[in-house]
Every structure is written in C-alpha cells, then in structure tokens.
Design a protein around this motif. Sequence first.
Motif, PDB file in Angstrom:
ATOM      1  N   VAL A  76     -70.252  35.228  65.830  1.00  0.00           N
ATOM      2  CA  VAL A  76     -69.895  36.023  64.660  1.00  0.00           C
ATOM      3  C   VAL A  76     -70.896  35.776  63.537  1.00  0.00           C
ATOM      4  O   VAL A  76     -71.326  34.656  63.285  1.00  0.00           O
ATOM      5  CB  VAL A  76     -68.454  35.695  64.206  1.00  0.00           C
ATOM      6  N   VAL A  77     -71.294  36.854  62.877  1.00  0.00           N
ATOM      7  CA  VAL A  77     -72.238  36.807  61.771  1.00  0.00           C
ATOM      8  C   VAL A  77     -71.534  37.056  60.439  1.00  0.00           C
ATOM      9  O   VAL A  77     -71.876  36.460  59.422  1.00  0.00           O
ATOM     10  CB  VAL A  77     -73.368  37.842  61.976  1.00  0.00           C
ATOM     11  N   MET A  78     -70.510  37.927  60.439  1.00  0.00           N
ATOM     12  CA  MET A  78     -69.810  38.268  59.205  1.00  0.00           C
ATOM     13  C   MET A  78     -68.316  38.307  59.453  1.00  0.00           C
ATOM     14  O   MET A  78     -67.857  38.894  60.438  1.00  0.00           O
ATOM     15  CB  MET A  78     -70.289  39.614  58.671  1.00  0.00           C
ATOM     16  N   ILE A  79     -67.541  37.663  58.577  1.00  0.00           N
ATOM     17  CA  ILE A  79     -66.081  37.693  58.608  1.00  0.00           C
ATOM     18  C   ILE A  79     -65.596  38.146  57.246  1.00  0.00           C
ATOM     19  O   ILE A  79     -65.949  37.550  56.227  1.00  0.00           O
ATOM     20  CB  ILE A  79     -65.485  36.309  58.946  1.00  0.00           C
ATOM     21  N   ASP A  80     -64.805  39.217  57.228  1.00  0.00           N
ATOM     22  CA  ASP A  80     -64.208  39.711  55.988  1.00  0.00           C
ATOM     23  C   ASP A  80     -62.711  39.451  56.053  1.00  0.00           C
ATOM     24  O   ASP A  80     -61.974  40.155  56.744  1.00  0.00           O
ATOM     25  CB  ASP A  80     -64.498  41.204  55.820  1.00  0.00           C
ATOM     26  N   ALA A  81     -62.259  38.406  55.370  1.00  0.00           N
ATOM     27  CA  ALA A  81     -60.839  38.042  55.338  1.00  0.00           C
ATOM     28  C   ALA A  81     -60.276  38.162  53.931  1.00  0.00           C
ATOM     29  O   ALA A  81     -59.339  37.447  53.570  1.00  0.00           O
ATOM     30  CB  ALA A  81     -60.650  36.629  55.872  1.00  0.00           C
ATOM     31  N   SER A  82     -60.803  39.064  53.138  1.00  0.00           N
ATOM     32  CA  SER A  82     -60.345  39.227  51.760  1.00  0.00           C
ATOM     33  C   SER A  82     -58.980  39.897  51.711  1.00  0.00           C
ATOM     34  O   SER A  82     -58.514  40.499  52.693  1.00  0.00           O
ATOM     35  CB  SER A  82     -61.371  40.059  50.974  1.00  0.00           C
ATOM     36  N   MET A  83     -58.320  39.755  50.550  1.00  0.00           N
ATOM     37  CA  MET A  83     -57.029  40.393  50.286  1.00  0.00           C
ATOM     38  C   MET A  83     -55.991  40.002  51.329  1.00  0.00           C
ATOM     39  O   MET A  83     -55.367  40.847  51.965  1.00  0.00           O
ATOM     40  CB  MET A  83     -57.197  41.927  50.235  1.00  0.00           C
ATOM     41  N   ASN A  84     -55.801  38.708  51.511  1.00  0.00           N
ATOM     42  CA  ASN A  84     -54.770  38.183  52.395  1.00  0.00           C
ATOM     43  C   ASN A  84     -53.991  37.101  51.647  1.00  0.00           C
ATOM     44  O   ASN A  84     -54.084  36.991  50.412  1.00  0.00           O
ATOM     45  CB  ASN A  84     -55.388  37.622  53.688  1.00  0.00           C
ATOM     46  N   ASP A  85     -53.212  36.319  52.377  1.00  0.00           N
ATOM     47  CA  ASP A  85     -52.446  35.219  51.798  1.00  0.00           C
ATOM     48  C   ASP A  85     -52.903  33.883  52.374  1.00  0.00           C
ATOM     49  O   ASP A  85     -52.102  32.974  52.571  1.00  0.00           O
ATOM     50  CB  ASP A  85     -50.945  35.417  52.057  1.00  0.00           C
ATOM     51  N   LEU A  86     -54.185  33.748  52.650  1.00  0.00           N
ATOM     52  CA  LEU A  86     -54.713  32.530  53.251  1.00  0.00           C
ATOM     53  C   LEU A  86     -54.603  31.367  52.261  1.00  0.00           C
ATOM     54  O   LEU A  86     -54.940  31.503  51.080  1.00  0.00           O
ATOM     55  CB  LEU A  86     -56.174  32.728  53.653  1.00  0.00           C
TER      56      LEU A  86
ATOM     57  N   MET B  91     -63.881  35.962  51.141  1.00  0.00           N
ATOM     58  CA  MET B  91     -62.545  35.397  50.957  1.00  0.00           C
ATOM     59  C   MET B  91     -61.919  35.826  49.635  1.00  0.00           C
ATOM     60  O   MET B  91     -60.968  35.207  49.167  1.00  0.00           O
ATOM     61  CB  MET B  91     -62.616  33.869  51.015  1.00  0.00           C
ATOM     62  N   ASP B  92     -62.413  36.871  49.002  1.00  0.00           N
ATOM     63  CA  ASP B  92     -61.869  37.307  47.724  1.00  0.00           C
ATOM     64  C   ASP B  92     -60.433  37.803  47.900  1.00  0.00           C
ATOM     65  O   ASP B  92     -60.060  38.340  48.946  1.00  0.00           O
ATOM     66  CB  ASP B  92     -62.724  38.434  47.139  1.00  0.00           C
ATOM     67  N   GLY B  93     -59.635  37.653  46.849  1.00  0.00           N
ATOM     68  CA  GLY B  93     -58.290  38.203  46.867  1.00  0.00           C
ATOM     69  C   GLY B  93     -57.297  37.415  47.691  1.00  0.00           C
ATOM     70  O   GLY B  93     -56.360  38.000  48.228  1.00  0.00           O
ATOM     71  N   ASN B  94     -57.485  36.100  47.802  1.00  0.00           N
ATOM     72  CA  ASN B  94     -56.512  35.222  48.474  1.00  0.00           C
ATOM     73  C   ASN B  94     -55.917  34.296  47.417  1.00  0.00           C
ATOM     74  O   ASN B  94     -56.441  33.202  47.170  1.00  0.00           O
ATOM     75  CB  ASN B  94     -57.174  34.408  49.595  1.00  0.00           C
TER      76      ASN B  94
END
Length: 927
Positions: free
Chosen positions: A386-396, A414-417
């Motif tokens: 994996v080169v890019m992971i977009d996990a923004s706007m979650n409840d991490l 990781m924005d918006g967590n």
Amino acid sequence: MPPPSRFRGKLNPAFSTAHGITNDAVPAPRRPQPQQRTSSSRSTNSNTGSAIGGCGGRRKTPSSSSSSALAPPVSREAKIQAALRTARNTGRIILCDCNLTTLPDQMFDLRSGIEIDLSLDSVSNPGRGASMGEEELTSVDISDNDLSSSALDERIERFRSVSIFRARRSGLSQVPWQSFGMLDALTILDLSGNQLCGCAMLERLPTTLRELNLSGNQLTGLTSISLELDSDGGTFTMPFLKSLDISNNQLESLPSALEAPILQTLNFSKNRIAILPTNLLAPCSRSLSTLVGKENQLSDPPPDLRSFQSLRTVDLGQNAFTDAPAISPSLVSLSLEGNRLSNLLNLFGGDQSNNESFQSSLTELRISSNKLTTLDEDVVQCLTSVVMIDASMNDLSDLPHCVGYLPQLRRIVMDGNPCLRRIRHQLLNDTRALKAFLRTRGGPPMRAGYNLDAGQEAEGGAAVGRGAGGAGSGSSASTGVGSGGGGGQVKVSRPTNSNWRNIINDALVGTFKLDLRNKRLDSLPGDLRNDLSKPDGSAAGSSGRQGGYNNYDDNTAPVIDTVGKRIRRLDLSNNALASLDDGWFEALPNLVRLDSVKNRIDSLPESMANVSLAEIIMSRNLLTSEAVAQSVLCRSMSLLSRSLTTLDLSGNRLEWFPSEICNNLPNLARLVLSGNGIKTLAIEGEGQQRRGWTGQQQDRFPLPSLELLDLSSNKITDLGTLPDSLAGVGNNGAKELKTLLLSNNELRTLPPQLGDVVSLTTINLKGNPQRGIRPAVLEKGCDDILAYLRGRKVPTVTNAVATKSLKATGAISTESSRRKVDGRLGASKVVGTGGGGAHVGVAETPAVPAITSSSTNNNNKDCNDNDNEEQMLADRVAELTLTVDEFRMKLNNVHLSEAMKYKMKKDMAKHRAEMIREERKLRALRG
C-alpha cells in the motif's frame, strides 16, 4: 497587376554590424492589399468552393493567405455536404456538432444525386471512386446535436456494415432497439448523455457488441424480459462484451446472470440499486478487472470478490455497507468511502489468519467517511504494497504500530478523527514522522514482506525502528534472517543442532541471557532442551557463587549441575508461541527475567509458580483478564509471588483489572498494563472473578513497594478507589510511588485526591476527555500539577472548627466586626486560592463563619450564625448567576464591536469564577 507597395523594416544595429548587412538591404514585409472583386471573380470562387470537400470554405490563394483567419463560419449545410463527401470516400460519416434537429435523408441514401461516367478517368470525373453507399459505412457519429424533437428511426438498419455507432449528448428520448439488433457488425454502441427512459431492451442488441455505454440517461431497467423468468430483472447474453457502462441512471435492480464471459469493465454507479445478486458477476470472474458501483443503495451482505483474480480496481463508495467486502489479494485499488463500516475484519475473508505468507497487492485504500473505531492489525499487516491510505472522517482512537512498518506507505490521511488522542496532531501531517513514532511501540510483524531486523524490541516494548521500509541490513548467522531491501520477503530458518549449541555457548558468558528472538518458535525444540539438560562440565558447575549467583549466600545458592541452570535471562520475543510449555521452566529453573514480547500466548503455565522470576515482560500477547485472574500471578504462597518485582502485560486483551494482583505480589515495583481495554477500576465480583483496584488492607497500601503504575492507553472511565488508596491516610498511602501514567483514557473527571500523592515525580494525565483541568496545566511539571489538584479540593468546614478558629485568633465580636465580616462575604473576598479581589490567609485555610453581636457571650448560637452565613452565600450565588446570564444575553447582540465583546467576556469570566468559589463555600457549609 502592379507589385504591392513595400515599407522599410529595420534590423537591430548590433545584429546588422555582426553579420555585415545594412538596413537598406532588408526587404520590407508585404503589406496586404484589398482586392477588387468583380462578378467574374465571385463566380469563379463560388464554383471553386463548391468542388472542395471539407468545410466548404473559399479556396486559399497566395494573395488571400493573410486574411484566411477572418473567413466566415461554415454553414450547417456545408458541414453536412462535406461530411457526406467524406463518407462516400472513407466509409465514415461524422456529423458531430452540426446543429442538427433531424437527421438528413441523404445519410441513408449516399448514392442519390451522384452521376458517375465510368468512361472517364478520375481526373476528368471527380465523382469516380466516391461510390460507397450507406450499406458500406463502418462508423457513424451523430453526437452533440439536438434531436430531442425527433428520434432515430428504423432506417439505421441500412448501415449493415457499421461497427461503431455513437450518438452522445443528442437529446434522444427513444431509440429503435430492434433496428440495432439488425446490425450484425456492430461492436461499439455509445448512447450516453441522452434522455432515454424505460427499459433498455438489451436482449435485442447484437451479440457482437464489445463496448456498450448507456450512462447519463433515465433508464429504469436493462431488459424487457418478463420478471417471471427472473425476479432480478431478466437475463441477456453478450459473449464478446468487454465494457458495460450503465452509470447515472435510475436503475433499481441488475440482471442476476450477466452472460458476458470476457467482461472487463462494469460501471453501475449513481443508480438506486439496493441488492447486488451473488451470481451477477459469476460468468466473468476470470476476466473482470474494474468494478465501479459507488453512490447506490447497496447494503449487507457485501459481495465476496475473492474468486476474481483479475480484478484490479473496485469502487463501492457511498453505499450502506456495515461490513467490508472480501477482496482478492491481487486487487490494486479499493474505495469504500462513505459507507457505515465499523471494522475491516472481513476485508480478506479471513484468509490471512493462519497464513503468514499472505500479502495483498493493494496500493491505494480509501476508507474515509465511515464509522471505523480501529484499523484491525491482522488486516493492516497484509498491506505490504500500500502506498496511500485515506482513513479520514472516522472515529479512530489509535493506529496499530504495524502501520509504521508498511514498507511502501508514503501517505496516510487521518483528518477528521475526533477520538484520535493517542497520537500528537503534528504527526498526522507528516507520514514519515508518524511511521517513526509508531515503530517505537513495537517490532515488525512476523509476516512475509517485512524486514525482521528493522526494529528490535527494547525493554517495555519499545523498538528502535531503524530502516523500516528502507534497505535491509546484512544477514545474521544466529537468526537466519536474509538480507534484502525493505519490503522484500524475509525468510527465517530455524537453527540447526550446531546453531543451538552456538546460541547456548553465547548465553553462558556475560549476562547469562539465552537469546531466542525471531526464531519462529511455536514450542520448546527437543534438541535445545537436550542441550540445556546436559551436565555442566565448566568450573562453575560445582559452585553456586560462580555463574552469576552472587546474590545468594553459601547456604541458599542453587546447585548448578546442568547447563540450563546457569541461564538467568530468557528472551522469546517475536516468535509464534501460543503458550509456555512446562519444559521451559524445567530446563531453566533459575530464571530471573522472562521476555516474551510479541507472541500469541493466551495463558500462563502452573510451573511458573516454582521459579523465582523477578521480571516478567509479556506485552503484545493474547492474555485476557480471566486468564490472568486464574494464573499463578494471582496466587499467594509461591516463589513467584514473593520474588516478582516487574510485571508488564501491556498490549494484551485485558478488559478489567484482576484484584488479586494487589493481594499477592507484595514486592511488585513496576506494574505496566497500558494498551489494553480496561474500562473501570471499581470493585466488582467475588473470588477469582473479583475485579477492580482494592483499597487499603489492614491499614496499609496493597502494593507497598510499587514505584511505577502505568494504566495509559486503556478505556478507563472510573478510577474507583485508586486515588484514595494512593493518597492514603497518614503514612498508609503509596509512599514509594514515583510514576503514575493515566494518559489516553476516557476519564471525564480527574479526582483531586491525586494531589496528595506527594511521592510522585512523574504524572501524565493527558489525552482524557475531561474539561476540569486546562491542557496548559497538564503540560507543566509534576509538582505544579499536584499543587493544582490539591487546590481544587473543597475544604470541610464544621462548627467546631469555626469556633476553635475564632477562639485561637481572638476574634472580637462587636457590631463593627460583624459589619466588616459581612462586607467581606458580600464582596466574595473569602479565604482561598481563587483569583479576583483581595484575599486573606493562606490556601486551604478553612473559611471563618460570620458571627453576630448576640453571640459574644453565648457560644451555643453557632448553628444560627452558620445558617445566616449560608443564607448570605446562597443569595450571593443567586445574584452572580443572574449577572452571568445577563452577560450571555448581551453577547448575542450582533451589533456589538469586537472590543466590546472582549470586555464583556472578560467581565463574565470574572463573575463566573466568583460564582464558582461561592458555590464551593456553600457546599462546604452544607456538607
């Protein structure tokens, strides 16, 4: 005609001098001359233009070349005639953007009006060779016109040889599907961007189609086959179809059996599809490479795509999935953003659980705008490409440490967590720094695709983390780790008999540590056990004082008669142990330290009770609270319970605190339980299931030798009796406690009793959702934090204390003194540590209640005096409450200037602080 006039042009003087030329030799540029057009010239140009193909414009002559850009636009009729002439020559008719409202009749009869004299050659007869008719056309394009008032008619059947038919953005509301079925050579049909409605009648299209684009219409179905044959909308067969685009329509269902065995691209996004039939894509499982179904109403159960080995791109975003679809390891790009995913456990269908060589080819993973609370470590470990992971706007709330070892990862969003409090905000914008931080939490995963030498476990579970994802280091003879670059598969071979002997020989010198890290052990090897059980023939074999046992006297020193009895330390980190066999402690009975970090241990053996272990480091295993409560750690009267000083169970699966740890480990100095799932420390249950922190036992602290307590990175909401137990009464508190870590929990309040633990030198309370203490205070040193907590304690005021204080200070009970004390109370200038006004006395000095003149010689009226002071405080609190409310109402005025708003907010803050102080006084009087 005379030559046109010329004007002088001048060269740059430096240029003319360098090349030996003068300005007189430079010819002047030709000036365009207006030409006089006669009737004969106009007729000539007209005849010439009519014989020219293309756009039908005027033939360019040398004299008019400079003014060709000013030629008038070509008329619609000229475009049509030019296209017809091109069609007769090439077999391709292109009528794009010709402002057509109806199709010209000539395109259906290309030979009409053409006279050909076969006796003449091609020079004398311009029409010779332009004899291709409509039945020989191979390509038809009528895109970008306005055919909304008309429609395609059945005359398209005349295009018998056409292979490409495009009618994009032409305003068509209906098409003759039956007539398209007559075109046996048709391979590409593009009707996108029209206003087609109803059913598409795909069963009437020719089976020769390779590409079909019906996107951007208003279709509600794909076939007119009776629903009795198939409840999901009918079936159709297209054996040569490779691309199907039905996006941006109003489809509510898809055919259950798409007979397209070589289909490569399927796009059904932006529809109303709620169910994806399980056997929809079965015929094309070997050929499908792109699947796009975003912005639909798809819900559980998610599709199982593990059998689609050719699939490379999947986009199922903006749907209603709660579970992730199972994908093939060959998938390259996956988008599941905008769903309702709570976890990624099903992403690989569980194929990675018992397969350490399992690796995914994903390079791009988009899972933003979901409800993820954690990124499952078992799944993330497989993302070695994996080169890019977009996990923004979650409840991490946190990231697994294995993210730091992903060899190809270049960007993680990781924005918006809002719950992500265990990682500093500055690291979220720097992927490289974030990976380095995560590597400090542990070593690399024991899977293929990782460099096992990239990070070595240190004491407490930290890792060096050098070279993760970068170039690998050289090979190691003792571990069998091959060299290679970051991200390459690492093969670790188990040592042979000679290697075991070499490892044991290395352990018999220095610190007497048996290093078995990174050996992929799942049990005690028989060869190693035999070597450890061999008689000790060294000089130290007969003496307990030799071989590192200087802490024993001559009477208590253990007898050393085997090689294993000389080993003092055992390191089993980064292996595959599911349990610790009894054979380990039988072969190594004199162990002092046990490191078993990053294994799969879920229970502790009974034989451990007979070993005088001082340190147990078992972080990042699978131990549960039940397993610990039933283990030898929670039993008294054993060698282990009396000798254990350090216990590290961080990164396991504890959900509650086993109370028996406090009762049976009197010499425990370091207790580390961070990174678990402990929710409360309140006392619950009985017996071995008793959970929570126990308080004082027989007027003493339960762990009198405790120096470090680490409960960080859990889910603790209630500390139970821990604060009171640590503070104690008199000398019964935690006198030896130096470090207390409670960061990254779910504490809503921080008890002020913690301020009484005066032995603390380090305290960390950050990362909790509490609002009682400002973050700036938590950034200060330990002494400042403890002082602040002590200052928040509410003093207890009693009548006896007030009376004693008055007598000790010799207070004068005159009418003037009464007015003076009442004035201080009315102005809220009371004893305390708060801000505002002049203060009397020292912090934590009990407040002195007011007295009246009638109490000068009668101390039995103290109760009435307290009642009077209580009433005064209650009135003052009510007054301040009204004042604060008035300020809030005034701040809602939109016409206030920024300066006025600032002044009003400042005044409101002062009154509110005063109100809080008076409320505390009032509660103290009533308590």
